[in-house]
Enzyme design. Structure first.
Site, PDB file in Angstrom:
ATOM      1  N   ARG A  79       0.175   7.031  11.318  1.00 21.89           N
ATOM      2  CA  ARG A  79       0.944   5.880  11.979  1.00 21.89           C
ATOM      3  C   ARG A  79       2.563   6.446  10.832  1.00 21.89           C
ATOM      4  NH1 ARG A  79      -1.610   0.312  11.981  1.00 21.89           N
ATOM      5  NH2 ARG A  79      -2.380   1.054  10.310  1.00 21.89           N
ATOM      6  N   PRO A  80       3.537   6.749  11.740  1.00 20.92           N
ATOM      7  CA  PRO A  80       4.926   6.561  10.928  1.00 20.92           C
ATOM      8  C   PRO A  80       4.394   5.266   9.987  1.00 20.92           C
ATOM      9  CG  PRO A  80       4.803   6.609  13.161  1.00 20.92           C
ATOM     10  CD  PRO A  80       3.876   6.493  13.286  1.00 20.92           C
ATOM     11  N   GLY A 129       7.863  14.367  -7.001  1.00 18.54           N
ATOM     12  CA  GLY A 129       7.588  15.092  -6.291  1.00 18.54           C
ATOM     13  C   GLY A 129       5.987  14.641  -6.410  1.00 18.54           C
ATOM     14  N   THR A 137      -6.718  -0.607  10.144  1.00 20.47           N
ATOM     15  CA  THR A 137      -6.788   0.939  10.088  1.00 20.47           C
ATOM     16  C   THR A 137      -7.569   1.740  10.994  1.00 20.47           C
ATOM     17  OG1 THR A 137      -8.106   1.034   8.481  1.00 20.47           O
ATOM     18  CG2 THR A 137      -5.597   1.355   8.107  1.00 20.47           C
ATOM     19  N   GLY A 191      -5.857   5.717   1.403  1.00 15.39           N
ATOM     20  CA  GLY A 191      -5.897   6.792   1.933  1.00 15.39           C
ATOM     21  C   GLY A 191      -5.194   7.282   0.405  1.00 15.39           C
ATOM     22  N   HIS A 192      -5.844   7.968  -0.158  1.00 14.51           N
ATOM     23  CA  HIS A 192      -5.360   8.095  -2.426  1.00 14.51           C
ATOM     24  C   HIS A 192      -5.292  10.310  -1.829  1.00 14.51           C
ATOM     25  CE1 HIS A 192      -6.206   4.240  -3.619  1.00 14.51           C
ATOM     26  NE2 HIS A 192      -5.661   4.382  -2.534  1.00 14.51           N
ATOM     27  N   THR A 230      -2.090   8.112   5.880  1.00  8.97           N
ATOM     28  CA  THR A 230      -3.125   9.269   5.564  1.00  8.97           C
ATOM     29  C   THR A 230      -4.425   8.718   6.293  1.00  8.97           C
ATOM     30  OG1 THR A 230      -2.261   8.685   2.889  1.00  8.97           O
ATOM     31  CG2 THR A 230      -3.922   9.713   3.492  1.00  8.97           C
ATOM     32  N   LYS A 288      -0.828   5.590  -5.510  1.00 11.44           N
ATOM     33  CA  LYS A 288      -1.412   5.828  -6.872  1.00 11.44           C
ATOM     34  C   LYS A 288      -2.575   6.112  -7.224  1.00 11.44           C
ATOM     35  CE  LYS A 288      -2.578   2.281  -4.447  1.00 11.44           C
ATOM     36  NZ  LYS A 288      -2.109   1.480  -3.050  1.00 11.44           N
ATOM     37  N   GLN A 319      -4.892  -0.187  -1.897  1.00 12.73           N
ATOM     38  CA  GLN A 319      -3.996  -0.862  -0.559  1.00 12.73           C
ATOM     39  C   GLN A 319      -2.652  -1.331  -1.739  1.00 12.73           C
ATOM     40  OE1 GLN A 319      -6.840  -1.649  -0.098  1.00 12.73           O
ATOM     41  NE2 GLN A 319      -7.278   0.121   1.790  1.00 12.73           N
ATOM     42  N   GLY A 343       1.030  -1.359   0.005  1.00  5.82           N
ATOM     43  CA  GLY A 343       0.143   0.212  -0.159  1.00  5.82           C
ATOM     44  C   GLY A 343       0.312   1.179   0.061  1.00  5.82           C
ATOM     45  N   ASP A 344       0.054   2.415   0.282  1.00  6.67           N
ATOM     46  CA  ASP A 344       1.105   3.993  -0.284  1.00  6.67           C
ATOM     47  C   ASP A 344       2.224   4.072  -0.984  1.00  6.67           C
ATOM     48  OD1 ASP A 344      -0.235   3.482   2.146  1.00  6.67           O
ATOM     49  OD2 ASP A 344       1.414   2.923   3.309  1.00  6.67           O
ATOM     50  N   THR A 379      -4.304   6.851   8.404  1.00  2.31           N
ATOM     51  CA  THR A 379      -3.963   6.468  10.718  1.00  2.31           C
ATOM     52  C   THR A 379      -3.029   7.810  11.526  1.00  2.31           C
ATOM     53  OG1 THR A 379      -2.173   5.051  10.160  1.00  2.31           O
ATOM     54  CG2 THR A 379      -4.665   4.729  11.010  1.00  2.31           C
ATOM     55  N   LYS A 433       8.248   8.932  -6.418  1.00  2.91           N
ATOM     56  CA  LYS A 433       8.659   9.355  -4.924  1.00  2.91           C
ATOM     57  C   LYS A 433      10.557   8.958  -4.662  1.00  2.91           C
ATOM     58  CE  LYS A 433       5.931   9.265  -1.159  1.00  2.91           C
ATOM     59  NZ  LYS A 433       5.585   9.431   0.468  1.00  2.91           N
TER      60      LYS A 433
END
Ligand code: IMP
Length: 423
Positions: free
Chosen positions: A302-303, A414, A128, A40-41, A298, A16, A223, A12-13, A300, A330
């Site tokens: 959480r790190p 970016g 989550t 979390g998009h 995005t 997308k 996800q 995930g993350d 929660t 990224k």
């Protein structure tokens, strides 16, 4: 006209949402077909950041049709909030449709998610907290309440009475929680039905008509494939499939109707929640990546855990997803590191280990085998063509392309719409 599916190939993350936002102008419809508000998009437009959990990431385009198809589990309050945010920001936005077959996340699903997680103790999954596991359990065991049920108050009442009776026993007798009041839940559902009514339709028919009318459809996966409950790092996975194959089940477009599969991977690895992560970097470079990449959940906050790119893990899920092309996101986050490692294989107890282990215990003992590549110092966030990148960054992309055996078509440098390199 093509139907394109975009999925994440990590945990995930992968970024997308912003890739969907980038590709949306070339499509007529943007469709969510799996997951729920656990997603979390993030989409950045000018200086404004939108975080969509339920709405398709094409919502900001006024000429698009956005669809929340049957494979998505719906939290009506989240949908309402996001819609208000979009309406507040832009008078004109995409037209939205919701499937009458979406299952609803009910208040006890969220409570159960939290108390079940607590009961797992050190074996917790790091969910989550959105009620995902419990709502899918009800869906599969044929007890769930769907959007279409909201328009049949008699049946709804009966179904909810049965379901709530069972859940209240579970909440009180097993977990020592307070029971929920039937009428409170029921009346809220009737209200939710009125809110949803203008959006609800049979989205399978809507998509089939769009397909036959020659419209171009973009399917937005939630996800990542390593969180798949069949082939991912079970049990540290989510309860809906993030695989490309889920499109048929979650939207009603047939496998032959999808003609382009795009896999998205981050230039390094991240994972939020617990579970195996062979290339994890606990401090030092791990913290560097977290800080530079803004790696905080995005949904929660959480790190996120960060680590080196893991070729064998990604390759394991490339096989069943068969992407035509890859997007690397990224890449800019890696700037400033002296050298970069890429995991190219695993050893287990001194022997080469092919694929990904099924058992958590084997994951714990897995030793990544690394290839070291030179890093680059330059800020690459202004690069718009491959040749604008330093030699080392091009080398990193080419290395991944060769190792993963899938062409890379796009690289993001970016978070803004224009920070993209087409290859
Ligand atoms: P659940 O989907 O909330 O049940 O969480 C199960 C696992 O999937 C946890 O490790 C979550 O952190 C992870 N997860 C669920 N959705 C996402 C997502 O959109 N991005 C990253 N991880 C996710």
């Amino acid at each position: 006209m093509p139907a394109t599916v975009l999925i994440g190939l990590g945990w995930g993350d992968e970024g997308k949402g912003r890739i969907i936002d980038y590709l949306a102008p070339q499509h007529d419809l943007v469709v969510r077909f799996n997951g729920g508000p656990n997603a979390g998009h993030t989409v950045k437009v000018n200086d404004r950041v939108f975080k969509f959990h339920l709405l398709p990431s094409g919502m900001l385009y006024p000429d698009k049709v956005c669809v929340i198809a049957n494979g998505v589990v719906l939290d009506v309050d989240t949908m309402r909030r996001e819609l208000e945010e979009v309406r507040g920001a832009q008078e004109r936005h995409a037209q939205l449709f919701v499937s009458d077959r979406c299952h609803l996340i009910l208040p006890f699903h969220k409570i159960l998610d939290l108390v079940e997680e607590k009961a797992r103790g050190k074996r917790r999954l790091g969910t989550t907290g959105q009620g995902i596991g419990p709502v899918f359990a009800d869906k599969i065991s044929r007890k769930g309440i769907r959007v279409g049920d909201l328009f049949h108050p008699g049946t709804l009442k009966e179904k909810l009475e049965n379901l709530l009776q069972e859940k209240n026993k579970l909440l009180t007798l097993v977990f020592g929680e307070n029971p929920l009041d039937f009428y409170e839940v029921y009346e809220k559902l009737l209200e939710d039905g009125e809110f949803l009514r203008p959006f609800v339709t049979d989205t399978l028919l809507l998509l089939q008509k769009a397909y036959r009318d020659g419209k171009s459809i973009l399917l937005e996966g939630a996800q990542g494939a390593l969180l798949d409950h069949e082939l991912g790092t079970y049990p540290f996975v989510t309860s809906t499939s993030p695989m490309a194959g889920m499109v048929s089940l979650g939207s009603g477009l047939g496998p032959h109707q999808v003609d382009r599969i795009i896999g998205v991977v981050k230039a390094y690895a991240t994972r939020v929640g617990t579970g195996p992560f062979p290339t994890e970097l606990v401090e030092g470079i791990g913290q560097y990546l977290r800080d530079r990449g803004g790696e905080y959940g995005t949904t929660t906050g959480r790190p996120r855990r960060c680590g080196w790119f893991d070729v064998p893990a990604i390759k394991y899920v490339i096989y069943p997803n068969s992407p035509d092309e890859l997007v690397i996101t990224k890449l800019d986050v890696l700037s400033g590191l002296e050298e970069l490692k890429i995991c190219v294989g695993y050893h287990l107890e001194g022997k080469e280990f092919p694929g990904l282990p099924a058992a958590f215990e084997e994951f714990e003992k897995l030793e990544p085998v690394y290839e070291t590549l030179p890093g680059w110092k330059e800020d690459i966030s202004r690069a718009r063509r491959l040749r604008d990148l330093p030699r080392e960054a091009i080398g990193y992309i080419k290395f991944l392309e060769q190792a993963l055996e899938v062409p890379i078509s796009l690289v993001s440098v970016g978070p803004s719409r224009e920070q993209m390199i087409e290859i």
